[in-house]
Design a protein around this motif. Structure first.
Motif, short mmCIF file in Angstrom:
data_model
loop_
_atom_site.label_atom_id
_atom_site.label_comp_id
_atom_site.label_asym_id
_atom_site.label_seq_id
_atom_site.Cartn_x
_atom_site.Cartn_y
_atom_site.Cartn_z
N CYS A 160 0.84 -1.19 0.00
CA CYS A 160 0.00 0.00 0.00
C CYS A 160 0.88 1.24 0.00
CB CYS A 160 -0.91 0.00 1.22
SG CYS A 160 -1.81 1.55 1.44
N TYR A 161 0.60 2.17 -0.90
CA TYR A 161 1.40 3.38 -1.02
C TYR A 161 1.29 4.24 0.23
CZ TYR A 161 3.55 7.29 -3.50
OH TYR A 161 4.39 8.27 -3.90
N GLU A 162 0.23 4.01 0.99
CA GLU A 162 0.00 4.85 2.17
C GLU A 162 0.52 4.18 3.45
OE1 GLU A 162 -1.04 7.81 2.10
OE2 GLU A 162 -1.52 8.27 4.20
N CYS A 163 0.09 2.94 3.72
CA CYS A 163 0.43 2.31 5.01
C CYS A 163 1.50 1.24 4.85
CB CYS A 163 -0.81 1.70 5.65
SG CYS A 163 -1.40 0.21 4.81
N HIS A 164 1.91 0.93 3.62
CA HIS A 164 2.99 -0.02 3.35
C HIS A 164 2.66 -1.45 3.75
CE1 HIS A 164 5.57 3.28 2.18
NE2 HIS A 164 5.10 3.92 3.23
N ARG A 165 1.41 -1.73 4.05
CA ARG A 165 1.04 -3.13 4.26
C ARG A 165 1.13 -3.86 2.93
NH1 ARG A 165 -4.67 -3.43 7.00
NH2 ARG A 165 -4.72 -1.28 6.31
#
Ligand SMILES: [Zn+2]
Ligand SMILES: [Zn+2]
Ligand SMILES: [Zn+2]
Ligand SMILES: [Zn+2]
Ligand SMILES: [Zn+2]
Ligand SMILES: [Zn+2]
Ligand SMILES: [Zn+2]
Ligand SMILES: [Zn+2]
Length: 304
Positions: free
Chosen positions: A140-145
């Motif tokens: 995920c570009y936001e949370c890196h999950r």
């Protein structure tokens, strides 16, 4: 006799003990034997020694590297690109040729769209959004999950987890301020969760086609009327349409009527006595002095 040669447990004319292949005379202390037959060193290796997969010459000293289904001279098994010697299993193969890890990756491994480095293990490569990724780089570009190709959302060429996608890009509900994942309900020029568009007073869900608005808040019809419409002084119910103002109160036009005959009076031309409205006729009948002769009210007399 000096003309007898002993080899392989037999006696030979010196000229008869020769290489089975090339017929060169052999020395009894320098020959090779295969299936009971003598050979010179060259031919023995040519015929019977394993051939190097690189230089194609026989491997005569038993120093063999086995790789890619073939034997090799240790120095012949080398990177096709940089010629560094390779040691199985530490090499990569492409089109039947061996490569060192570095050159293989440089030449053949697809680059990761996330980190731009080569993807050296194709079995773990993630294909998503028409690009190749390291599994750990597709996140995920936001949370890196980490994400899977079957479960992510895309925006502007970047992958997002579902939560962050909605947080960042979905419309926000005008009531609870949370993202709206499904189809938003549009009313009052704003977007809502269908369940969040409800009467501000009683909480009943509202249809965007059937509600009332007051001070930027939606109401069901019942509560809008109860809370915001003027009440009729006669029947005590809300007045949705025309308001008649008389005697210092609001009325349904039909509710402002003569206390005696109940004929609607209108806002002009009624008579009042002790806070009650009367039509002209009943007012005089009740309150005007009566004529001693005809008993009819004497209307010209001013009661005030
Ligand atoms: Zn070789
Ligand atoms: Zn190399
Ligand atoms: Zn990567
Ligand atoms: Zn996320
Ligand atoms: Zn909401
Ligand atoms: Zn309500
Ligand atoms: Zn009324
Ligand atoms: Zn009347």
């Amino acid at each position: 006799q000096g003309n007898i040669l002993r080899a392989q447990g037999k006696d030979w004319h010196p000229n008869c003990f020769k290489c089975t292949q090339c017929a060169i005379p052999l020395k009894p202390d320098n020959f090779y034997e295969k299936n009971g037959k003598p050979y010179c060193e060259d031919d023995y290796h040519k015929l019977f020694s394993p051939k190097c997969g690189g230089c194609l010459f026989p491997i005569t000293d038993g120093q063999i590297v086995n790789a890619m289904g073939k034997p090799w001279h240790p120095l012949c098994f080398k990177c096709t690109e940089c010629a560094i010697p390779l040691t199985p299993p530490h090499f990569r193969e492409k089109n039947g040729k061996p490569y060192c890890e570095r050159d293989y990756n440089r030449l053949f491994a697809p680059p990761c769209h996330g980190c731009s480095l080569p993807i050296t293990d194709p079995s773990t490569m993630v294909k998503a959004m028409g690009k190749n990724w390291h599994p750990q780089c597709f996140h995920c570009y936001e949370c890196h999950r980490p994400l899977t190709p079957s479960n992510f959302m895309e925006k502007n060429g970047k992958p997002y987890c579902e939560d962050d996608y909605h947080k960042l890009f979905s419309p926000k509900c005008s009531e609870c301020l949370l993202p709206i994942r499904g189809t938003p309900l549009v009313a009052m020029g704003r977007q809502w969760h269908p369940n969040c568009f409800k009467c501000y007073q009683c909480g009943i869900p509202l249809s965007p086609n059937n509600f009332k608005e007051k001070d930027g808040k939606p109401y069901c019809n019942k509560h809008f009327q109860e809370m915001f419409l003027p009440k009729c002084y006669g029947c005590k119910l809300p007045i949705a349409d025309k308001v008649l103002t008389a005697l210092g109160h609001n009325w349904h036009p039909d509710c402002f009527c003569c206390a005696v005959c109940h004929k609607p009076l209108g806002s002009e031309g009624y008579r009042e006595k002790d806070g009650l409205p009367y039509c002209d006729f009943d007012y005089h009948a009740l309150f005007s002095p009566k004529c001693g002769a005809c008993q009819a009210p004497i209307r010209e007399v001013c009661v005030h």
